[in-house]
Design a protein around this motif. Sequence first.
Motif, short mmCIF file in Angstrom:
data_model
loop_
_atom_site.label_atom_id
_atom_site.label_comp_id
_atom_site.label_asym_id
_atom_site.label_seq_id
_atom_site.Cartn_x
_atom_site.Cartn_y
_atom_site.Cartn_z
N LYS A 149 18.86 3.96 -0.59
CA LYS A 149 19.53 5.09 -0.25
C LYS A 149 21.22 5.15 -0.45
O LYS A 149 22.69 5.87 0.12
N ARG A 150 21.77 4.35 -1.21
CA ARG A 150 22.99 4.05 -1.42
C ARG A 150 23.40 4.07 -3.16
O ARG A 150 24.06 4.92 -3.46
N GLN A 151 22.69 4.33 -3.95
CA GLN A 151 22.80 4.42 -5.16
C GLN A 151 21.98 4.81 -5.87
O GLN A 151 21.98 5.64 -6.91
N ASP A 152 20.80 4.99 -5.04
CA ASP A 152 19.01 5.29 -5.39
C ASP A 152 19.11 7.41 -5.86
O ASP A 152 17.93 7.52 -5.83
N GLY A 153 19.82 7.93 -5.09
CA GLY A 153 19.50 9.44 -4.90
C GLY A 153 18.47 9.49 -3.77
O GLY A 153 18.58 10.72 -3.33
N TYR A 154 17.81 8.48 -3.27
CA TYR A 154 17.20 8.66 -2.13
C TYR A 154 18.46 9.28 -0.29
O TYR A 154 19.38 8.76 -0.23
N GLU A 155 18.21 9.75 0.26
CA GLU A 155 18.81 10.43 1.15
C GLU A 155 17.63 10.75 2.42
O GLU A 155 16.78 10.88 2.38
N ASN A 156 18.29 9.87 3.68
CA ASN A 156 16.86 10.47 4.82
C ASN A 156 17.66 9.40 6.10
O ASN A 156 18.07 8.38 6.30
N SER A 157 18.42 10.67 6.51
CA SER A 157 19.91 10.80 7.47
C SER A 157 18.66 10.41 9.38
O SER A 157 17.68 11.11 9.79
N ILE A 158 18.82 9.03 9.87
CA ILE A 158 18.36 7.88 11.04
C ILE A 158 19.54 7.53 11.47
O ILE A 158 20.12 7.00 10.94
N VAL A 159 18.60 7.62 12.96
CA VAL A 159 19.62 7.33 14.12
C VAL A 159 19.36 6.76 14.90
O VAL A 159 17.63 6.40 15.03
N SER A 160 19.49 5.14 15.02
CA SER A 160 18.96 4.25 15.94
C SER A 160 19.32 4.12 17.73
O SER A 160 20.91 4.27 17.38
N TRP A 161 18.38 3.97 18.17
CA TRP A 161 19.60 4.29 19.80
C TRP A 161 18.65 2.72 20.44
O TRP A 161 17.93 2.23 20.18
N VAL A 162 19.42 2.36 21.06
CA VAL A 162 19.18 0.93 22.16
C VAL A 162 20.28 1.89 23.59
O VAL A 162 21.01 1.77 23.80
N LEU A 163 18.77 1.75 24.64
CA LEU A 163 19.38 2.03 25.92
C LEU A 163 19.05 0.59 27.14
O LEU A 163 17.91 0.59 26.99
N THR B 239 15.79 11.22 14.02
CA THR B 239 16.55 12.10 12.65
C THR B 239 17.73 12.22 13.14
O THR B 239 18.45 11.73 14.33
N ASP B 240 18.62 13.09 12.70
CA ASP B 240 19.51 13.18 13.08
C ASP B 240 20.32 13.71 13.42
O ASP B 240 21.58 15.18 14.27
N THR B 241 18.53 15.14 13.62
CA THR B 241 18.57 16.23 14.72
C THR B 241 17.79 16.18 16.24
O THR B 241 17.83 16.97 17.24
N GLY B 242 17.43 14.41 16.04
CA GLY B 242 16.78 14.05 17.30
C GLY B 242 15.27 13.68 17.64
O GLY B 242 14.70 13.45 18.43
N PHE B 243 14.73 14.10 16.18
CA PHE B 243 12.97 14.20 16.02
C PHE B 243 13.11 12.65 16.03
O PHE B 243 13.74 12.19 15.64
N VAL B 244 12.20 12.46 17.20
CA VAL B 244 11.59 10.70 16.89
C VAL B 244 10.81 10.71 15.93
O VAL B 244 9.73 11.73 16.49
N VAL B 245 11.18 9.69 15.66
CA VAL B 245 10.29 9.02 14.90
C VAL B 245 9.36 8.09 15.39
O VAL B 245 9.07 7.41 15.03
N GLN C 130 23.42 -4.00 18.61
CA GLN C 130 21.85 -4.21 17.95
C GLN C 130 21.19 -2.61 17.98
O GLN C 130 20.28 -2.66 16.85
N ALA C 131 21.96 -1.72 17.80
CA ALA C 131 21.47 -0.38 16.92
C ALA C 131 21.61 -0.68 15.95
O ALA C 131 20.99 0.20 15.68
N SER C 132 22.73 -0.71 15.07
CA SER C 132 23.17 -0.98 13.63
C SER C 132 22.11 -2.34 13.86
O SER C 132 21.34 -1.87 12.44
N LEU C 133 21.87 -3.02 14.32
CA LEU C 133 20.70 -4.47 13.50
C LEU C 133 19.42 -3.38 13.68
O LEU C 133 19.10 -3.80 12.71
N ALA C 134 18.63 -2.92 14.25
CA ALA C 134 17.71 -1.60 14.42
C ALA C 134 17.51 -1.11 12.95
O ALA C 134 16.95 -0.76 12.30
#
Length: 662
Positions: free
Chosen positions: A645-659, A586-592, A413-417
């Motif tokens: 995010k794979r081949q275009d040089g853009y980096e943006n680390s996001i983590v999705s959470w489902v609880l 974000t990967d530091t926990g900042f809520v997007v 579910q988190a991967s889908l999000a």
Amino acid sequence: MEVFLSKNQSLIKRFIRGIDKYDQTLHSLSSWWGKISLIGKINSLEVASTILEDMDHTLDQFHHLQKRLIESLTNEQARKVVTQDLARCQMAIDVLIRNLFERTADIGFLSADYDVVQFLKNNHIKEEDKDFLRLRLQAYVDIYSVYQDVLLIAPDGDLVFQLSQPARNENVQDAFIQQALAKPDQYVEYFGCTSLLEGTQPNLLYANAVVDEGKVVGVIVLCFRFDNELEEITNRLLFEQEENHFLLLNGAGDVLFAPQYYKQAFPENLTISLSPKMVSLNNKKMVQVTAKGQAYQGYSGPTDWNVGSLLALETIGQETIDEHSFASFTHLTGIISADLFDIRHQSISINDDLELIVLNGIITAARKEAVEFMPVLEAIKKIGRDIDNVFADSIKSLFSTIVSGQLNSMRLQASLAVDIMDRNLYERANDCRWWGLSSQLQLALSSTKIDTASIRETLAKIHSLYTVYHTLYVYDQNGHYVAFSDESYQDKVGLPIEESSCGQAVFKLQDIYAYSVSAFTTFDCYGGEHTYIYNAAIRDSQDSRQTIGGIGVVFDSKHEFRAILQDILPRENGKVKAGAKALFTTDTGFVVSSSSDDHPVGSVFWVDIDRTELQQNGSTASIIKLADKAYLVGAAKSEGYREYKRQDGYENSIVSWVLVPC
């Protein structure tokens, strides 16, 4: 579900090896109990018959409980697998509908493209005209990699241009082309075979009339990479070492897509059913489930499309009862059947009663000096304990299996999000780049006196088709606002663009397909709230090496991200599970973004998860305590989509959470 389980329980049971083991062990112990009890009756007639009768009654209780146990083990194991499969079908069709929604906007905008209009209204098309359009539309397909071809048809049916075969020239009279001509203010979505494309395989096409000053000058057709996209969607839903078993069906049950390994012998038609059903395929019993998509922003996708699954019964059997242990299951009443807890409690109670019966028998035997009855009592006491241990082990193992299955679902579910998020933002990166190549914007911004009216009109047209944006704007070579797509920010025209928008970066971009993105931060042109702004260069109409300004698209993150999170929340009987919530951080926990007001944008959220597994495998799941409450939690990191995010040089680390509360 319950009707399906009841009807097919004996068949399903044969395929679950772990359950057979427990059933056979219990039968063996019961048989041994009966033999020992018979010996006691033969050799100890002087002992009170009520003791043996009580023991027989206790054995009957165990027999009844054994039947309940095996039924529960079978049902819970099958329910876990089937429910999980149904959820994956729902995910697949919902992701597809979101993707196709973007296509409906694309065809509407491309049909009004200046160069497309000019080409179709030209009565004397030259080779250089075709060469120019080929480069223009090749850029479109390169940017929007979900398309494989673009075609232009004149009102009389003449095929005047095809990107994949520029020299092709013939007349076509497909019904969906006529439909587009008849209703120039509507797009046409067509799935099927067509004379426009080679081969006998059906294609998914989007057509729209091209209009110039109220007159229809032709039709433009976009060909979607149908099989490619379905493979990508369904492959992402597979568990480790699992073969793809997902199918796309229309309302009549015709199979529109089957994964590659099915190509040798996939069914051509399945009967659509809202409930799980057993079917036969290639002499194998399969469990079929189907899910119909949910509408997205009023768009429901092609009529009555469903994603189905054919899961072989032996696959259910391969998911043997898991021996993974959890410290305690008493706090997991929200995800484990109450019947299993009741069976365990009754098993303990029956065994306690047996201990008392045996104790009473020992006392009675001692009074009557019936020493030959003592071994019988001790043997039955041991069998009772062995039976109780089987109950305890089987239920504990099933608890582990259920929880492990739930954790897998949370991970998925988190991967889908985050996959939906990446897919959405992939489109934003594409949009700004394509609009930056707009001849209308280039000409208007290249003029000695910038044609702000034309720019504003173009932006307004775009914005009417792409509702995911808060606003769009164009800025000049000095980095000053020139025009907005709406009236909200007209007072900013002439002022410098916001420094944090990353707009200035476009003046350093060398590749015409490159783009820049702001950090997720607050912007005045988003009402002071957090979002992303995507930027692309607008180049001189005569010299593409010279950047004369840029376009900025302000994503409506507040509503769009929350809608994604709300849509992927786990459901039960169509309703979101009570207390369930989802977040992007974000990967530091900042809520997007968050589906819950407990975690506002800009706050910090992070719980104790396996960071190593998250980094190495892309997702993880566990049981955690949050505010003194137990939750199943799944987390997944952004992995991009296609080239984004794979081949275009853009980096943006996001983590999705489902609880989900346990």
